[in-house]
Design an enzyme around this catalytic site. Sequence first.
Site, PDB file in Angstrom:
ATOM      1  CG  PHE A 104      -1.816   1.290   1.142  1.00 56.85           C
ATOM      2  CD1 PHE A 104      -3.002   1.298   0.403  1.00 56.85           C
ATOM      3  CD2 PHE A 104      -1.423   2.473   1.744  1.00 56.85           C
ATOM      4  CE1 PHE A 104      -3.778   2.452   0.294  1.00 56.85           C
ATOM      5  CE2 PHE A 104      -2.188   3.636   1.640  1.00 56.85           C
ATOM      6  CZ  PHE A 104      -3.368   3.620   0.907  1.00 56.85           C
TER       7      PHE A 104
ATOM      8  CE  LYS B  57      -1.023   7.378   6.567  1.00 58.78           C
ATOM      9  NZ  LYS B  57      -0.676   6.278   5.702  1.00 58.78           N
TER      10      LYS B  57
ATOM     11  CG  ASP C  66       5.716   4.146   1.709  1.00 58.64           C
ATOM     12  OD1 ASP C  66       5.676   4.941   2.674  1.00 58.64           O
ATOM     13  OD2 ASP C  66       4.744   3.948   0.959  1.00 58.64           O
TER      14      ASP C  66
HETATM   15  C1  LIG Z   1      -0.886   6.251   4.212  1.00 62.34           C
HETATM   16  C2  LIG Z   1       0.220   5.719   3.386  1.00 62.34           C
HETATM   17  C3  LIG Z   1       0.569   6.300   2.152  1.00 62.34           C
HETATM   18  C4  LIG Z   1      -0.253   7.403   1.516  1.00 62.34           C
HETATM   19  O1  LIG Z   1      -0.320   8.550   2.270  1.00 62.34           O
HETATM   20  P1  LIG Z   1      -1.488   9.641   1.957  1.00 62.34           P
HETATM   21  O2  LIG Z   1      -1.106  10.811   2.817  1.00 62.34           O
HETATM   22  O3  LIG Z   1      -2.790   9.000   2.369  1.00 62.34           O
HETATM   23  O4  LIG Z   1      -1.439   9.932   0.519  1.00 62.34           O
HETATM   24  C5  LIG Z   1       1.668   5.800   1.492  1.00 62.34           C
HETATM   25  N1  LIG Z   1       2.391   4.778   1.994  1.00 62.34           N
HETATM   26  C6  LIG Z   1       2.079   4.193   3.165  1.00 62.34           C
HETATM   27  C7  LIG Z   1       2.932   3.079   3.672  1.00 62.34           C
HETATM   28  C8  LIG Z   1       0.977   4.622   3.897  1.00 62.34           C
HETATM   29  O5  LIG Z   1       0.653   4.017   5.046  1.00 62.34           O
END
Ligand SMILES: *Cc1c(COP(=O)(O)O)cnc(C)c1O
Length: 425
Positions: free
Chosen positions: A146, A273, A232
């Site tokens: 994700f 985040k 990520d």
């Molecule tokens: C939440 C998330 C994203 C996307 O972030 P948004 O601010 O919702 O676009 C990308 N990678 C990971 C691992 C995430 O948990």
Amino acid sequence: MIENNILSSEELMKLEERHGAHNYHPLPVVLAKGDGVYVWDVEGKRYYDFLSAYSAVNQGHCHPKIVDAMQTQTETLTLTSRAFYNDVLGRYEKYITEYFGFDKVLPMNTGAEAVETAIKLCRKWAYEKKGIPENQAQIIVCDNNFHGRTTTIVSFSNDPVANQNFGPYTPGFIRIPYNDLSALERIVQGENIAGFMVEPIQGEAGVMVPDEGFIKGAKEICRKNGVLFIADEVQTGIGRTGALLSVCGDCACEGHCEKQATYTESDILILGKALSGGAYPVSAVLADDEVMEVIRPGQHGSTFGGNPVAGQVGIAALEVIRDEKLTQNARSLGELFRARMNQMIEKTALVLLVRGKGLLNAIVINDSEDSSTAWDICIQLKENGLLAKPTHGNIIRFAPPLVMTIEQLHECCDIIEKTIGAFRI
Ligand SMILES: *Cc1c(COP(=O)(O)O)cnc(C)c1O
């Protein structure tokens, strides 16, 4: 207590139902206030927040230091665009690059934008530094990944809910199983491989923790083969897993020990985040000059990226992590949480296991993935004053703000234990 609102929860939910796109299926609770580990609904009922806005609110709701930084800057200067310099961005860039041990940062707003940025950076590096023929670059990603919701990102998802009927898909990605070093070793030797992008723990997939050594091994394989290792850490980073970054592995030093060198083992680091503590959309891509220098003026950008409010919020949010030792707290409370859950699991057939790291954990419910049991348990948890959300059917993620105390965590474990104990399918 909050004074009476004019609209009830019921009425507010109806408004969303009627006027908003149905792209979410929220738990039926309407929140009106947050403070630290707590949120309150419109009727004034208090809950423990065990989602933390998908780990954005690591520093707790409405952290006074972050709110103060944001308020002060909002009254002074909010947005200049990058057509001009502003007097915060450079300071923020110095702060965040030193904090994480990289030469440069590229500021964006959302996680998905930062992932897109990392993809563009990786491709450009591949053509200009590695010599991959134009339009041939491939990036390796993992099954059940994700990384966000843009058209390119959903192109390499294997979740039909996320990508069905959103094609045609962006090419240039190869998917391999998560936690499989031999698959990586094999695919990485193929032609035109530019990078490997991975979540150190797969959050949305249900808090899938890879084997010890997977991340370290993957970094090593990438280095040996001249392929960029892209982490990520939008969800796992910034203290959540009991380390400042989960690619650091087993170190809660917050960057103050010799192991800081391990941070730079990611060629590209993606953050979002909790980089704002949930106050504002702030994301970032970090890399050393060798990679970042391929981006030149006009080749990438964002109207809001790097704005002064985001800069002040970012500095404050990272200071809170360090000043309040939230990484260490996540680590010790995480151990306590899993121990309590394991005690509970011995006494119930309803829960199969608990897994996770730091305060990013999940329990797996003993029912089929398409059953409503996990959802029904979350409804009961809500009744008992704790908010959590199922992910992938029968998995419940537990990720409270990192500012929780031991006493509060015990109380929360009592709520979970009591709810599970009383639950009947
Ligand atoms: C939440 C998330 C994203 C996307 O972030 P948004 O601010 O919702 O676009 C990308 N990678 C990971 C691992 C995430 O948990």
